[in-house]
Design a protein around this motif. Structure first.
Motif: not given
Ligand SMILES: Nc1ncnc2c1ncn2[C@@H]1O[C@H](COP(=O)(O)OP(=O)(O)OP(=O)(O)O)[C@@H](O)[C@H]1O
Ligand SMILES: [Mg+2]
Lengths: 312, 484
Positions: A272-284
């Motif tokens: 979820l953390l990585s999916n959420g970061s993708d969705l919210l456009g957080i820098n990988p």
């Protein structure tokens, strides 16, 4: 007592909280397309983490799972490209994983080398062999039917989710209701006492690593199916994510502690953390740092809970 | 008054370990603390030493109310403690352990030579069979205990707490411990001394405090009380302290051992004792029979069949059980519940169709908990959270459940209270009556004389004598000591 309960439930509550937060933060999160993509993405790590749970409960560690994943995927793919059926190809991949796992276990027991070292060596060997047999190139031209394993659905449910649940239930039963599971806890808790209780520690240790290898082999075929090529570089640093999932879920690197439910929660939190970061456009790049911090936080909380009741 | 405790309370997640703990200790006095397993003795001492925090009550040190937050705080005012369970670092040497946390420095570096030589001096002064450079992991429980004592002596200035210092020691080291205690008392140091060997009180105790179920139920001068009174206070009822074992007619030969240094046999219904000083090879004998250190020469026969156990697994299959002397290291999985520890050596008996039947496991372990009177909230409690004596009972339960023909007991009563000792002896007797063959290693001669049918005496790795049940302590000591 109630506080203890609450803290025990903490990983689960965090997962729920994360889920709700993401649902609020991104309208796209709750769509079935996104949710099934989370499931598919985490399935590979999740299945490997089930095996790693056994290994960690036994007081061991397996650093070679990522490399085994690549090896098994490539060899299974080559079998299919050579004309074998999908069934045979998948079986070959699973057996490769099983063999590597058994070898790891055998070397730790037989040569009496710490598993950290054995599996570190195995990591190098498996990576090297994979590159040699594949010539460093992806194996392509896989049969179309293979896509079902990673991307198929049964009555609208992702097939990998069904595979994952079956694996999880079986691992849970093995860990909590069979001799193998009980001895795994016993060996991880106090190996010497296990020997003195007449438990055949060697064979059981081999079995634990072999199961971990087998699950990694299965995961390798799912990964292959999703990529539709046998990638010799697949699974880079998966071992860290897998170990992290177990540890976030309450597994102890000193052995004797860990559970399937905890591991599943741990793996989904990371998913979820990585999916959420993708969705919210957080820098990988920042994503990686966040996940690292979460691991430390989770273990710190778990330790705080345990310390309250420890024997000094 | 050096130290006063008043109404100390301590709760461990539901278990009330101390309800109303009172204690008064003066300088230059030996203060014995007595109580059943799980009465709260160690808990009270750990509160004094700053390892646990009290939930309520008052601790006064030289009249001042104090609250030690960590062991360092207690150590700073001159309190040190010899722990019941070894708290040493196994990979470090004896000297490094004695100095752990208070190393001598030479500029920024450790002054190893200084620590090594003063540790050696300390060991030598006390006639301990130790070397400063030995690694602690290679030591026997008795030797570890001596290292703990050195460690406490090194830092001691005002008060030393001894939590069952002699439980794993044999006669000669016990005598050394008494000498040390007397010397400390002479120097005006206060001493708190926990023991389950009540005979020791006559040797050293000035004052006695009895704890029962977390309450201080008795406090007074040792001279003004009697042994029966103390025991009565301890258990809250009358107990038979003197255990008399009826002699059975031995059945057929079960175990026949003929290996270098040891030739003997045990028959059905027999309890054979093994006496000897520290390092006489008693534990090694058990380990050879149990396949831990297999012997290449000679032979072992069980009921006429030749066996050669090369691992504990093979020994157990051949019908031998070993209750080891070190419960924490080789006896228990401390983070697992009592239930799992009890069934560990016989899991097959509660497994059906590959599945461990937890309900049955629970029934079995509760039966043993009741039979051995293991004091625990439930069988789901982790073995590591039990008091020392109750841990020992769990180990015994594990092997009782396995039900082997031959049972080797290595110091079976180490750290268990008078009532539990009588229970263990009764259990051994019951096992003998069922036709088992029993070997019992013990450093407590009165115990051996009470229980054993015959006594083997070991010295320097060899059996030097086999004495009948009617022998005396002097006779045993004579064969055990050098010379003869
Ligand atoms: N860390 C802990 N967590 C939970 N329970 C504990 C802990 N330490 C002690 N207890 C419980 O507190 C009670 C008192 O234990 P304690 O170790 O003080 O007994 P004791 O008098 O020293 O016994 P023994 O003679 O067997 O050493 C026991 O019931 C024990 O199970
Ligand atoms: Mg105690």
């Amino acid at each position: 007592m109630r506080r203890d309960m609450l803290q025990k439930l903490l990983p689960f509550l965090s997962l729920i909280a994360l889920f709700i937060a993401l649902a609020i933060a991104s309208p796209y999160f709750l769509t079935s397309v996104n949710l099934s993509s989370v499931v598919r993405q985490t399935a590979v790590i999740n299945i490997m983490a089930l095996g790693m749970t056994l290994v960690i409960v036994s007081g061991g560690i397996d650093l070679s799972v990522g490399a085994i994943l690549a090896f098994s995927g490539v060899v299974g793919s080559m079998a299919m490209v050579a004309g074998e059926s999908v069934w045979i190809g998948v079986a070959v991949g699973i057996l490769c994983g099983l063999a590597w796992g058994a070898l790891n276990g055998f070397l730790t027991v037989w040569l009496n080398i710490p598993p950290f070292i054995v599996t570190l060596g195995a990591l190098g060997i498996a990576r090297g062999l994979t590159l040699i047999i594949s010539g460093g190139l992806p194996v392509s031209g896989l049969p179309r039917e293979l896509t079902f394993l990673g991307d198929g659905t049964v009555f609208g449910v992702p097939f990998v989710l069904i595979v994952l649940l079956i694996c999880a239930v079986v691992t849970h039963v093995v860990l909590h209701a069979t001799k193998l599971g009980r001895y795994t806890y016993a060996i991880g808790s106090n190996k010497e006492a296990a020997v003195y209780a007449g438990i055949p520690v060697g064979p059981y240790t081999v079995a634990v690593y072999a199961i971990s290898g087998l699950l990694t082999g299965l995961a390798s075929m799912i990964e292959t199916s999703r990529l539709m090529t046998g990638q010799p570089t697949a699974g880079q640093s998966y071992e860290l994510q897998v170990i992290a999932a177990v540890v976030i879920g309450g597994g102890s690197l000193t052995g004797g502690e860990g559970s399937v439910v905890g591991t599943l929660i741990g793996a989904f939190i990371m998913g979820l953390l990585s999916n959420g970061s993708d969705l919210l456009g957080i820098n990988p790049y920042l994503q990686q740092a966040i996940i690292g911090a979460i691991i430390i936080l989770a273990v710190a909380l778990d330790e705080a809970r345990k310390r309250k009741f420890s024997t000094a | 008054m050096l130290l006063e405790l008043e109404g100390i309370r301590k709760n461990f997640g539901g278990v009330q370990a101390l309800k109303r703990g009172d204690l008064r200790a003066a300088a230059g006095e030996v203060h014995a603390l007595i109580g059943e397993n799980g009465a709260g003795k160690s808990t009270m001492m750990k509160i004094i030493a700053g390892m646990y925090q009290r939930d309520g009550g008052d601790v006064r040190w030289k009249g001042q109310s104090v609250h030690f937050q960590k062991p360092g705080d207690a150590h700073a005012v001159g309190i040190s403690m010899v722990h019941q369970e070894s708290l040493l670092a196994p990979h470090l040497t004896v000297a490094e352990n004695i100095y752990l946390g208070r190393e001598t420095l030479h500029g920024p570096l450790l002054h190893k030579a200084a620590m090594q030589s003063s540790a050696s001096r300390l060991i030598e002064e006390n006639n301990f069979p130790l070397q400063a450079h030995w690694k602690v992991r290679d030591l026997s429980p008795a030797q570890r205990q001596l290292v703990e004592i050195c460690r406490a002596l090194h830092g001691a200035s005002s008060l030393i707490i001894f939590d069952e210092p002699t439980a794993s020691l044999s006669e000669s080291e016990t005598v050394e411990v008494f000498r040390i205690v007397r010397e400390l008392r002479q120097k005006g140091i206060g001493i708190l001394y926990i023991t389950h060997r009540l005979v020791e009180l006559a040797e050293i105790a000035d004052k006695v405090t009895v704890l029962r179920d977390g309450d201080t139920v008795y406090h007074g001068n040792y001279k003004d009380t009697s042994m029966d009174e103390i025991v009565h206070q301890m258990v809250g009822r009358k107990v038979e302290r003197i255990y008399e074992r009826e002699k059975l007619t031995p059945g057929k030969e079960v175990l026949k051992v003929d290996i270098p240094g040891a030739a003997f046999s045990i028959h059905e219904g027999e309890i054979v004792g093994v006496a000897g000083l520290m390092g006489a090879g008693r534990t090694e004998l058990c380990q050879t029979l149990f396949g831990v250190t297999p012997s290449d020469e000679g032979e072992i026969r069980i009921e006429g069949r030749k066996v050669h156990p090369k691992s504990p697994r093979e020994a157990v299959d051949a019908g031998i059980a070993l209750i080891t002397e070190d419960r924490q290291q080789t006896g228990l999985a401390l983070e697992l519940p009592i239930r799992m520890n009890i069934t560990m050596a016989n899991l097959g008996a509660v497994t059906k169709a590959g599945i461990v039947r937890q309900a049955e496991e629970k029934t079995v372990s509760e039966r043993f908990r009741d039979k051995l009177q293991i004091r625990a909230a439930s069988v789901e409690q982790n073995a590591g959270r039990l008091s020392g004596g109750n841990q020992q009972k769990v180990v015994i339960a594990k092997w009782l459940y396995r039900d082997t023909k031959i049972v080797l007991f290595d110091e079976p009563t180490r750290g268990i209270d008078v009532g539990a000792k009588a229970e263990v002896f009764a259990l051994m007797d019951e096992m003998a009556r069922e036709g088992k063959a029993i070997l019992m290693v013990s450093s407590e001669l009165p115990e051996l004389l009470q229980v054993a049918d015959r006594i083997l005496v070991m010295r320097g790795g060899k059996i030097t004598a086999e004495l009948p049940r009617e022998t005396t302590q002097e006779e045993i000591m004579h064969h055990a000591a050098v010379g003869n």
